[in-house]
Write a protein that holds these residues in place. Sequence first.
Motif, PDB file in Angstrom:
ATOM      1  N   LEU A 150       4.903  10.882  -4.419  1.00  0.00           N
ATOM      2  CA  LEU A 150       4.598  10.139  -3.817  1.00  0.00           C
ATOM      3  C   LEU A 150       3.985   9.272  -4.638  1.00  0.00           C
ATOM      4  N   SER A 151       4.055   8.018  -4.837  1.00  0.00           N
ATOM      5  CA  SER A 151       3.209   7.008  -5.389  1.00  0.00           C
ATOM      6  C   SER A 151       2.104   6.430  -4.285  1.00  0.00           C
ATOM      7  N   GLY A 152       0.989   5.766  -5.299  1.00  0.00           N
ATOM      8  CA  GLY A 152       0.133   5.838  -4.077  1.00  0.00           C
ATOM      9  C   GLY A 152      -0.030   4.753  -2.907  1.00  0.00           C
ATOM     10  N   GLY A 153       1.377   4.021  -2.894  1.00  0.00           N
ATOM     11  CA  GLY A 153       1.072   2.910  -1.625  1.00  0.00           C
ATOM     12  C   GLY A 153       2.414   4.108  -0.281  1.00  0.00           C
ATOM     13  N   GLU A 154       2.645   4.756  -1.394  1.00  0.00           N
ATOM     14  CA  GLU A 154       3.563   5.904   0.103  1.00  0.00           C
ATOM     15  C   GLU A 154       2.652   6.767   0.472  1.00  0.00           C
ATOM     16  N   GLN A 155       1.979   7.400  -0.295  1.00  0.00           N
ATOM     17  CA  GLN A 155       0.950   8.678  -0.287  1.00  0.00           C
ATOM     18  C   GLN A 155      -0.144   7.785   1.556  1.00  0.00           C
ATOM     19  N   GLN A 156      -0.363   6.590   1.631  1.00  0.00           N
ATOM     20  CA  GLN A 156      -1.434   5.303   1.738  1.00  0.00           C
ATOM     21  C   GLN A 156       0.108   5.703   2.996  1.00  0.00           C
ATOM     22  N   MET A 157       1.197   5.282   2.942  1.00  0.00           N
ATOM     23  CA  MET A 157       2.043   5.537   4.289  1.00  0.00           C
ATOM     24  C   MET A 157       1.962   6.870   5.417  1.00  0.00           C
ATOM     25  N   LEU A 158       1.819   7.183   3.731  1.00  0.00           N
ATOM     26  CA  LEU A 158       2.231   8.949   4.619  1.00  0.00           C
ATOM     27  C   LEU A 158       0.724   9.638   5.673  1.00  0.00           C
ATOM     28  N   ALA A 159      -0.044   9.064   4.518  1.00  0.00           N
ATOM     29  CA  ALA A 159      -1.419   8.984   5.108  1.00  0.00           C
ATOM     30  C   ALA A 159      -1.603   9.007   6.766  1.00  0.00           C
ATOM     31  N   LEU A 160      -0.730   7.826   6.825  1.00  0.00           N
ATOM     32  CA  LEU A 160      -1.069   7.250   8.147  1.00  0.00           C
ATOM     33  C   LEU A 160       0.130   7.352   9.152  1.00  0.00           C
ATOM     34  N   ALA A 161       0.948   7.730   8.573  1.00  0.00           N
ATOM     35  CA  ALA A 161       1.900   8.345   9.857  1.00  0.00           C
ATOM     36  C   ALA A 161       1.246   9.556   9.984  1.00  0.00           C
ATOM     37  N   ARG A 162       1.150  10.545   9.090  1.00  0.00           N
ATOM     38  CA  ARG A 162       0.647  12.113   9.375  1.00  0.00           C
ATOM     39  C   ARG A 162      -0.361  11.337  10.675  1.00  0.00           C
ATOM     40  N   ALA A 163      -1.742  10.328   9.974  1.00  0.00           N
ATOM     41  CA  ALA A 163      -2.652  10.191  11.310  1.00  0.00           C
ATOM     42  C   ALA A 163      -1.793   9.899  12.505  1.00  0.00           C
ATOM     43  N   LEU A 164      -0.904   9.128  12.560  1.00  0.00           N
ATOM     44  CA  LEU A 164      -0.368   8.822  13.905  1.00  0.00           C
ATOM     45  C   LEU A 164       0.277  10.199  14.631  1.00  0.00           C
ATOM     46  N   MET A 165       0.636  10.422  14.390  1.00  0.00           N
ATOM     47  CA  MET A 165       1.870  12.077  14.319  1.00  0.00           C
ATOM     48  C   MET A 165       0.297  12.766  15.404  1.00  0.00           C
TER      49      MET A 165
END
Lengths: 268, 291
Positions: A150-165
């Motif tokens: 993933l791109s850096g921005g997408e990775q940050q989205m993933l990190a946020l989504a993962r944290a929210l999980m």
Amino acid sequence: MSAPEAARAMDKPLLRVSNVETAYYGRLTVLRGVSMEVLSGQVVTILGSNGAGKSTLLKTIMGYIPDQPDKGTIEVLGRRVNGWDPEDIARLGVAYIPEGRGIFPELTVHENLRLGAYPRGDGAVASDFEEMEVRFPILRERRRQFAGTLSGGEQQMLALARALMSRPKLLLLDEPSLGLAPRIVGEVFCIIREIHAAGTAMLLIEQNARQALGVADYGYVLESGRIVLEGISTRLEADPNVQELYLGMVREESVKGFRRFKVRRRWA
Amino acid sequence: MTQLAQYLVGGLATGSLYALVALGVVLLYRSSRVLNFAHGDIATLGTFVAFTLLGRKLPFSLAITGGLAAAALVGVLFFFFVLRPAKEASLLGKIVLTLGLALVLSGAVQVVWGTDTLVFPFPLSDTRVHRIGQVVVSETSLGTIVTGIVLMTLLYVLVQGTKIGLAMRAVAQNADAAQALGIPARKIYALTWALAAALGGAAGVLLAPVVYLDPFMMLDPFLKGFAAAVMGGMDSLPGAVLGGFLLGIAESVFAGYISFKFKTTMAFAVIILVLLVRPEGLLGRVYHRRV
Ligand SMILES: Nc1ncnc2c1ncn2[C@@H]1O[C@H](COP(=O)(O)OP(=O)(O)OP(=O)(O)O)[C@@H](O)[C@H]1O
Ligand SMILES: [Mg+2]
């Protein structure tokens, strides 16, 4: 006393850090008596230049630095967590996104998300997946892809989504906008606002002071391991030193060392 | 043609042993970058424990379970009481610690069981054979191949298909980030040690009926398994399996057609060749761990 300040005085904090001192390898002192709080539902930001100790503060809170803090107390949800392992602190309801995002590059996007819900045993995990994928459409698209691609921005989205999980009560974010293009930074802050609106408390570390103060209710300025200034964010935004050092509003002096020196003196 | 098939079957049997050993090595390496030089000796200990339990008239399955459990226990204890306290040590320091464990275990086995070769009573026979077309397969070989494949499949299902396996992979890639999600990294490491040790123990038990028991029985298979792991890419579980089977087959075919004496030399020639062409190993990937 303004309304938010009065609230701070009365509410029981989600996170309370009192007089914390942290040293790497037991001797390299980085935090020199830091005290700060995050109240429920609040976004609190910490501003500070490179090397001030912002990341160290988060790592200390999460229990990552062995045998630290040296002195002081860290309370999460009213429990003293000094000496706890990171996983046990996480299980209290704290999600932490480290500098660099901490995604698992050779696991798929979907697996990364699943791990966010690792300690959860409730039946709502599946519906939370759905919700995350609606909220972050890119993650649905990239579901089966290795997260490292993933791109850096997408990775940050993933990190946020993962944290929210994990349905956190408190979210610790270490420079979520690091290395992202301005448009993506805007998106990230948009999501931070949404999380805030949903009532999740956050401790946000940012170089991007303007954006950070824009979302935060309260802020602290950390300099060389000490809190030199704190206040509700509108007040910090109006502070001439903050404006000069962190909001990039230039005044006539421009020699860096000189400026620093003057500013320090004003805070002292 | 029949001859070649015959050698291939032999190669599959030794190959599955190598693969089991290699899997244990790779499991630990990819989770913590530690090369476990005690892998062979942990396996030997497990095999001897199984031998003793068999002598106590325990049913075969229980004795084997006991032996594997003993191996797993040694792995877990070593992790908690040696590696954890030494967590500040460098990687090289940790590797030297495993070397220390190897010496201690090898000494202990010699003291407790002596250095004479012992015969491991195995329910499968080396002389009873099955015929598949023209190819002859001994019961032991068949048992080794089948057991090996069953264990590899189970490991695959565990690592790829379960929640705990997912946590193992996460910890292997970024232990700090895994902890931030509430994954108990230390317990996962301990589990990895247990699994790796038990896999080694299984290889030891499968090897015992072929070579007899002695304290150094795992030395050669350990080196071969290690080499197979390197050939497979060190980081990759399928790579370990592929490396193990390739090495076993190459050895067997070479021994059959050319020279039995030089089969080991030849095996290492294959490894060198693979590493010349693909330095990262057959299925290894060059990726950098994020810190
Ligand atoms: N693992 C470590 N070992 C030793 N010293 C460290 C370690 N990590 C950080 N430091 C030191 O601690 C100080 C504070 O570092 P920290 O990463 O907390 O700063 P920061 O405020 O997050 O800076 P940045 O904005 O650049 O991320 C620095 O002087 C740094 O060199
Ligand atoms: Mg930092």
